[in-house]
Write a protein that holds these residues in place. Structure first.
Motif, PDB file in Angstrom:
ATOM      1  N   THR A 153      35.934 -44.237   5.969  1.00 47.95           N
ATOM      2  CA  THR A 153      35.770 -43.356   4.474  1.00 47.95           C
ATOM      3  C   THR A 153      36.580 -43.943   3.324  1.00 47.95           C
ATOM      4  N   MET A 154      37.925 -44.448   3.668  1.00 50.85           N
ATOM      5  CA  MET A 154      38.580 -44.941   3.030  1.00 50.85           C
ATOM      6  C   MET A 154      39.367 -43.458   1.643  1.00 50.85           C
ATOM      7  N   GLY A 155      39.638 -42.583   2.357  1.00 50.89           N
ATOM      8  CA  GLY A 155      39.849 -41.394   1.651  1.00 50.89           C
ATOM      9  C   GLY A 155      38.772 -40.177   0.847  1.00 50.89           C
ATOM     10  N   SER A 156      37.583 -40.475   1.201  1.00 50.40           N
ATOM     11  CA  SER A 156      36.564 -39.980   0.965  1.00 50.40           C
ATOM     12  C   SER A 156      36.338 -38.451   1.928  1.00 50.40           C
ATOM     13  N   ILE A 157      36.324 -38.765   3.201  1.00 50.90           N
ATOM     14  CA  ILE A 157      36.702 -37.726   4.136  1.00 50.90           C
ATOM     15  C   ILE A 157      37.512 -36.680   3.546  1.00 50.90           C
ATOM     16  N   ALA A 158      38.550 -36.597   2.955  1.00 48.42           N
ATOM     17  CA  ALA A 158      38.954 -35.681   1.985  1.00 48.42           C
ATOM     18  C   ALA A 158      37.928 -34.451   1.430  1.00 48.42           C
ATOM     19  N   ARG A 159      37.324 -35.457   0.347  1.00 46.82           N
ATOM     20  CA  ARG A 159      36.680 -35.078  -0.300  1.00 46.82           C
ATOM     21  C   ARG A 159      34.809 -34.500  -0.172  1.00 46.82           C
ATOM     22  N   VAL A 160      34.159 -35.070   1.002  1.00 48.33           N
ATOM     23  CA  VAL A 160      32.236 -34.394   0.800  1.00 48.33           C
ATOM     24  C   VAL A 160      32.865 -33.966   2.441  1.00 48.33           C
ATOM     25  N   ASN A 161      32.129 -32.645   1.867  1.00 42.59           N
ATOM     26  CA  ASN A 161      31.581 -31.329   3.206  1.00 42.59           C
ATOM     27  C   ASN A 161      30.598 -32.304   3.593  1.00 42.59           C
ATOM     28  N   ILE A 162      31.518 -31.647   5.618  1.00 42.65           N
ATOM     29  CA  ILE A 162      29.702 -32.933   6.054  1.00 42.65           C
ATOM     30  C   ILE A 162      30.242 -31.784   7.609  1.00 42.65           C
ATOM     31  N   VAL A 163      28.969 -31.199   7.765  1.00 42.22           N
ATOM     32  CA  VAL A 163      28.691 -30.319   9.104  1.00 42.22           C
ATOM     33  C   VAL A 163      27.864 -30.681   9.785  1.00 42.22           C
ATOM     34  N   TYR A 164      28.261 -30.661  10.847  1.00 43.98           N
ATOM     35  CA  TYR A 164      27.082 -30.966  12.414  1.00 43.98           C
ATOM     36  C   TYR A 164      25.865 -29.562  12.278  1.00 43.98           C
ATOM     37  N   THR A 165      25.282 -29.759  13.281  1.00 45.07           N
ATOM     38  CA  THR A 165      23.707 -28.708  13.084  1.00 45.07           C
ATOM     39  C   THR A 165      22.881 -29.381  13.742  1.00 45.07           C
ATOM     40  N   ASP A 166      22.176 -28.243  14.269  1.00 45.49           N
ATOM     41  CA  ASP A 166      20.525 -28.578  14.784  1.00 45.49           C
ATOM     42  C   ASP A 166      19.658 -28.797  13.173  1.00 45.49           C
ATOM     43  N   LEU A 167      19.603 -30.308  13.384  1.00 41.96           N
ATOM     44  CA  LEU A 167      18.798 -30.171  11.626  1.00 41.96           C
ATOM     45  C   LEU A 167      17.927 -29.721  10.966  1.00 41.96           C
ATOM     46  N   ALA A 168      16.565 -29.850  12.729  1.00 40.05           N
ATOM     47  CA  ALA A 168      15.545 -29.543  12.361  1.00 40.05           C
ATOM     48  C   ALA A 168      15.514 -27.617  11.999  1.00 40.05           C
ATOM     49  N   LEU A 169      16.107 -27.338  12.967  1.00 43.03           N
ATOM     50  CA  LEU A 169      16.536 -25.891  12.461  1.00 43.03           C
ATOM     51  C   LEU A 169      17.203 -26.064  11.221  1.00 43.03           C
ATOM     52  N   TRP A 170      17.948 -26.210  10.976  1.00 50.17           N
ATOM     53  CA  TRP A 170      18.928 -26.321   9.325  1.00 50.17           C
ATOM     54  C   TRP A 170      17.661 -26.491   7.928  1.00 50.17           C
ATOM     55  N   LEU A 171      16.719 -27.999   8.469  1.00 52.42           N
ATOM     56  CA  LEU A 171      15.816 -27.997   7.520  1.00 52.42           C
ATOM     57  C   LEU A 171      14.891 -27.299   7.413  1.00 52.42           C
ATOM     58  N   LYS A 172      14.884 -26.174   8.377  1.00 51.68           N
ATOM     59  CA  LYS A 172      13.423 -24.602   8.765  1.00 51.68           C
ATOM     60  C   LYS A 172      13.927 -24.343   7.773  1.00 51.68           C
ATOM     61  N   ASP A 173      14.807 -23.995   7.686  1.00 47.84           N
ATOM     62  CA  ASP A 173      15.270 -22.976   7.271  1.00 47.84           C
ATOM     63  C   ASP A 173      16.081 -23.493   5.186  1.00 47.84           C
ATOM     64  N   LYS A 174      15.559 -24.629   5.126  1.00 45.79           N
ATOM     65  CA  LYS A 174      15.592 -24.910   3.378  1.00 45.79           C
ATOM     66  C   LYS A 174      14.522 -25.312   2.684  1.00 45.79           C
ATOM     67  N   ARG A 175      13.816 -24.769   3.191  1.00 49.73           N
ATOM     68  CA  ARG A 175      11.969 -24.509   2.625  1.00 49.73           C
ATOM     69  C   ARG A 175      12.147 -24.959   0.748  1.00 49.73           C
ATOM     70  N   GLU A 176      13.014 -23.709   0.439  1.00 53.35           N
ATOM     71  CA  GLU A 176      12.819 -23.718  -0.740  1.00 53.35           C
ATOM     72  C   GLU A 176      13.387 -24.552  -1.596  1.00 53.35           C
ATOM     73  N   VAL A 177      13.511 -25.827  -0.867  1.00 51.36           N
ATOM     74  CA  VAL A 177      14.057 -27.125  -1.839  1.00 51.36           C
ATOM     75  C   VAL A 177      13.519 -28.169  -1.167  1.00 51.36           C
ATOM     76  N   LYS A 178      13.108 -29.050  -2.413  1.00 47.19           N
ATOM     77  CA  LYS A 178      12.082 -30.784  -1.565  1.00 47.19           C
ATOM     78  C   LYS A 178      12.853 -30.653  -0.828  1.00 47.19           C
ATOM     79  N   THR A 179      12.219 -31.687   0.490  1.00 45.02           N
ATOM     80  CA  THR A 179      13.056 -32.580   1.736  1.00 45.02           C
ATOM     81  C   THR A 179      12.577 -33.771   1.363  1.00 45.02           C
ATOM     82  N   TYR A 180      13.081 -35.454   1.108  1.00 50.33           N
ATOM     83  CA  TYR A 180      12.705 -36.020   0.767  1.00 50.33           C
ATOM     84  C   TYR A 180      13.377 -37.493   1.762  1.00 50.33           C
ATOM     85  N   ALA A 181      12.236 -38.429   2.769  1.00 47.54           N
ATOM     86  CA  ALA A 181      13.090 -39.425   3.319  1.00 47.54           C
ATOM     87  C   ALA A 181      12.056 -40.580   3.061  1.00 47.54           C
TER      88      ALA A 181
END
Lengths: 247, 247
Positions: A153-181
């Motif tokens: 990461t060369m130091g970027s680890i300090a600046r980016v917020n990273i969250v581990y979660t159940d991605l399917a559940l998380w996406l389900k909860d964010k339907r107000e925003v478009k998901t691109y793949a």
């Protein structure tokens, strides 16, 4: 004083189990350690350093007064280092707090089982370059505190917020925003300019995006292929997509 | 029959010195070996395989009648493999001939001291994705036949023509075509669309492009930075630039 128990402790932190138990991670080398020490987001617990580096960084170390500092010799640093060529200093930092993620009005990255630590580290660095604040990792992703992730990461680890979660559940909860793949039969990446809000979903290095997640995607994005390569590296694809969104 | 001298021979090919002496390189794993066997550009000299893979690929192997084929057992494959998990088959191929490079009317990549084998392999794969025919490597680049490069090209090694040369002399000789370089203070990468001819110069992972080469650059290209990361990985930068040229 530096002792055998320190060696054992540091070596144990190569394993996720012990990083989780102690809530800490390792960083090595002057450039990375200095950058992480300067970060307001990180607490350093211990420094193991050659006298040379300590002398040069007295103020930086003094500014963080909770640090335990150990002067070590070359052969001791060699014992605790995971680098092919040990490099002056090794430090133990406390893991960061995961911040709440707000996806409105911005671009967010979501990673489905990115397993290669080098790829994950490179993606974190790319996110930092383009000012992406948050990365959501499925539980199948490599550990962000794996030493290979941290080093790449060369130091970027300090600046980016990273969250581990159940991605399917998380996406389900964010339907107000478009998901691109990123996928093979989608909209040309060059038409992305102007999109200011959305979740960009990046799939596993060999399996792509899992079916369960693909169902939650609003739009597919394709990087047109002109030649013959079967696929692009996941980190390279991430860089290309973000560059078309942001430049 | 498979013997100790084969083990010694294969192990020696991890080193550039012996690859150069024998004019060959290694590839491992069913996916990569099968793809390279199908390539009209490559000659296979030996195959060392578990019975399982040989049975499944009888025709593919028979089609290349110069091949020596050795059936090996798991413990023998383990001895000759450089992978963490040996994977069914290992093959020895003859190095490719370097083809003459014509730079007119197309995009050509030039690499200045790309030293990380993973980066070089990823760049070869990116070139193959975008249909870039030729990569010119400075002598400071990693060896394209390093097993780590070969594995990370995912078969693209068979399709992209790669030439090692004195890059400064080579560029001097190509003044009829414009040379573009990834750098910090150049033209925005998104303005590249429509450029059909040129040499794209990519610099070393930590030092960037050497001064001697920078003097021969006609135009600098910049990937705008929005966040804080100090730099982008060389392979990621290559992917971004080519995606803006080609999409």
């Amino acid at each position: 004083m530096f002792s055998k128990s320190h060696t054992k402790y540091i070596q144990s932190l190569q394993q996720r189990k012990f990083r989780d138990e102690y809530g800490v991670f390792l960083a090595e080398g002057p450039k990375l350690v200095e950058e992480l020490l300067r970060s307001p987001n990180l607490n350093c617990k211990q420094i193991f350093s050659l006298p040379f580096w300590l002398n040069a960084n007295e103020q930086l170390v003094a500014a963080k007064n909770t640090i335990e500092v150990f002067e070590v010799q070359d052969f001791e640093l060699e014992k605790i280092s995971a680098l092919a060529t040990p490099n002056q200093v090794l430090a133990v930092f406390e893991k960061k707090k995961e911040n709440q993620v707000d996806v409105t009005g911005k671009i967010t990255l979501a990673l489905d089982s990115i397993q290669d630590p080098g790829n994950l580290g490179t993606i974190i660095r790319i996110a930092d370059w383009f000012g992406v604040e948050n990365i959501i990792c499925s539980r199948g992703c490599a550990d962000m505190y794996n030493p290979k992730v941290i080093q790449s990461t060369m130091g970027s680890i300090a600046r980016v917020n990273i969250v581990y979660t159940d991605l399917a559940l998380w996406l389900k909860d964010k339907r107000e925003v478009k998901t691109y793949a990123a996928a093979l039969d989608g909209r040309n990446v060059k038409t992305l300019e102007g999109i200011k809000e959305g979740i960009i979903l990046i799939g596993n290095e060999s399996k792509g995006i899992s079916d369960a997640l693909l169902q939650m995607v609003n739009e597919k994005i394709t990087i047109p292929k002109i030649g013959e390569a079967e696929s692009l590296n996941a980190a390279v694809a991430t860089g290309i997509i973000l560059s078309h969104l942001f430049t």
